[in-house]
Write an enzyme that holds these catalytic residues in place. Structure first.
Site, short mmCIF file in Angstrom:
data_model
loop_
_atom_site.label_atom_id
_atom_site.label_comp_id
_atom_site.label_asym_id
_atom_site.label_seq_id
_atom_site.Cartn_x
_atom_site.Cartn_y
_atom_site.Cartn_z
N GLU A 265 9.55 14.23 16.93
CA GLU A 265 9.93 14.30 15.53
C GLU A 265 9.06 15.32 14.80
O GLU A 265 7.84 15.17 14.72
CB GLU A 265 9.79 12.92 14.88
N GLU B 6 10.28 0.38 10.48
CA GLU B 6 11.31 1.43 10.39
C GLU B 6 10.59 2.72 10.72
O GLU B 6 9.79 3.23 9.93
CB GLU B 6 11.93 1.45 8.99
N LYS C 41 0.85 -1.20 0.00
CA LYS C 41 0.00 0.00 0.00
C LYS C 41 0.89 1.24 0.00
O LYS C 41 1.72 1.43 0.88
CB LYS C 41 -0.90 0.05 1.23
N CYS D 87 13.27 10.39 8.23
CA CYS D 87 13.20 9.80 9.56
C CYS D 87 14.51 9.92 10.31
O CYS D 87 14.54 9.98 11.54
CB CYS D 87 12.77 8.33 9.46
#
Length: 495
Positions: A395, A264, A188, A298
């Site tokens: 983040e 991840e 996806k 990331c």
């Protein structure tokens, strides 16, 4: 709605964009006929609409994958799998201009960097094509009269959910090792950036893959992503994205069929500059560490720590370097930083900037919207930051860096590790002892020395702590997609 739309891009590229779900080797409409709009982040216009996968479509894709895994795909040799991946890598390279142009269209990254992503995706597919016939077990001697060996077998149907920041790279990072080890895939794409994944799906057919081996669907995480994570017919799920969503996927895997999981996830990486570093080079790497891909990485080096003696000099030079960053249309050659990917992401980043100001952090440069159209944010630097501030702990996933001082090695190791994340870190120094000492003590899956964001297909990538489970890339990624079978044969020596 049709299954294709003719699109002409700003650089003159004309192509037919697939709009359907790629299931069992062909593009189809979704069962419920739902569609969603894809937005151009550069000017906020609607590019097109694509078909949205729901639970019913996931069921069909999983069945197609299972039928292939139990049927034709099970007879394909490892060498043949490798050839298919190499065919696909060749097609990526032959269609570099098209793929990179589509990537820049709905993602907003500069065309230069999109082209590098396509090169990286091709390299990844080729790398795992080389591994396909080299995945094997061992013979293990235990006692006379027995013959014992292990086999590394594919897991089966792999659900894969990729993010919007590097659509084609993540497409290849997921599909490469899964196919090399004999699995089948239901992938996806992110709802913000489905277009390049669908164009790449066309290349899957051209490369000669049997029907059902690779299935590509567009849809939303809370619907299609959840359906994959909870599906009893999916044997393994791999996800790249936020830690928050990663937790949800881990729970879904546990509550369904205890499927294998690799994650991840996010990061809040320290980028550390010592007094003896080559300052000009460190500034370039710091710029790459946080402002590459608009800060939407990331592993972004969003926490910049500079040793006290050079702090003031670094700040002034870094501000000057950032002032040279060119924002604008990703299809313009001089553009380094394009727009953030969506209105939601734009609002989220601006919210963090405002929160930083309220907590007492000082904006040294940037901090505002750039232009009046598109999701552009000025490269932003904060100073006067404290470890417990929200902008130092969470983040942000945007072009926002915070700069702080540190005293010595022990000080920076404690500060660098003062986060729940552990994806990456960097150390800039000309002292090898310092480089090894600090990199060994930092709790991070990747530690760069005198560089940043230098990824290689051959090197494992993944995080410590809340930054993930398992590893992408390198030989290590193969373990995510295999399971060990032990075979013990009594040759007559056991009675």
């Amino acid at each position: 709605m049709s299954l294709t739309k003719h699109i002409e891009l700003p650089n003159g590229v004309r192509y037919s964009q697939p709009l359907g779900l790629y299931i069992n080797g062909e593009f189809v409409k979704s069962i419920e006929g739902k569609t969603f709009e894809v937005i151009n982040p550069t000017d906020e216009s609607v590019i097109c609409s694509v078909y949205e996968a729901t639970e019913k479509d996931v069921d069909i894709a999983v069945k197609a994958a299972r039928d292939s895994f139990d049927g034709e795909w099970s007879t394909v040799t490892p060498a043949a799998r490798g050839k298919l991946l190499n065919n696909l890598a060749n097609l990526f390279e032959e269609n570099r201009t098209l793929l990179s142009s589509v990537e820049s269209l709905d993602n907003g990254k500069s065309l230069t960097y999109s082209a590098l992503d396509v090169n990286g995706a091709a390299s990844c597919l080729r790398y795992y094509g080389g591994w396909a016939d080299k995945v094997h077990g061992k013979v293990i001697d235990t006692q006379p009269g027995t013959f014992n060996f292990t086999k590394l077998e594919p897991i089966g149907v792999c659900g894969q959910i990729i993010p919007w920041n590097f659509p084609l790279l993540m497409w290849a990072w997921k599909i490469g090792p899964a196919i090399a080890t004999g699995n089948v895939v239901v992938l996806k794409s992110a709802e913000q950036t489905p277009l390049s994944a669908l164009v790449a799906a066309e290349l899957v057919s051209k490369a000669g893959f049997p029907k059902g081996v690779v299935n590509i669907i567009s849809g939303f995480g809370k619907v299609a992503g959840a359906a994959i994570s909870n599906h009893m017919g999916v044997d393994k799920v791999a996800f790249t994205g936020s830690t928050l969503v990663g937790r949800t996927i881990l729970k879904a895997a546990a509550n369904s069929n205890l499927k294998k999981v690799t994650l991840e996830l996010g990061g809040k990486s320290p980028n550390i500059i010592f007094n003896d570093a080559d300052l000009d080079k460190a500034i370039e790497w710091a710029n790459m560490g946080i402002f590459f891909n608009h800060g939407q990485c990331c592993c972004a080096g969003s926490r910049i720590y500079v040793q006290e003696d050079i702090y003031e000099t670094f700040v002034e030079k870094f501000k000057a370097r950032i002032s040279a960053i060119r924002l604008g249309d990703p299809f313009h050659d001089e553009t380094y930083q394009g727009p953030q990917v969506s209105q939601l992401q734009f609002d989220r980043i601006m919210g963090y900037i405002e929160h930083g100001k309220k907590e007492g952090a000082i904006v040294l440069c940037g901090g505002k919207r750039y232009g009046s159209k598109g999701y552009f944010i000025e490269p932003t630097i904060f100073s006067n930051v404290k470890t417990d501030m929200k902008i130092m702990q969470e983040e942000i996933f945007g072009p926002v860096a915070s700069i702080a001082k540190f005293k010595d090695v022990d000080d920076i190791v404690a500060i660098g590790n003062a986060t729940s994340y552990g994806l990456a870190a960097a150390v800039h120094t000309n002292d090898l002892n310092t480089a090894l000492n600090v990199s060994n003590r930092l709790k991070a899956g990747t530690c760069w020395v005198n560089c940043y964001n230098m990824l290689s297909t051959a090197l494992p990538f993944g995080g410590f702590k809340e930054s993930g489970v398992g590893r992408e890339l390198g030989k290590a990624a193969l373990a995510n997609y295999t399971q060990v079978k032990t075979v013990q044969i009594n040759m007559g020596g056991l009675g």
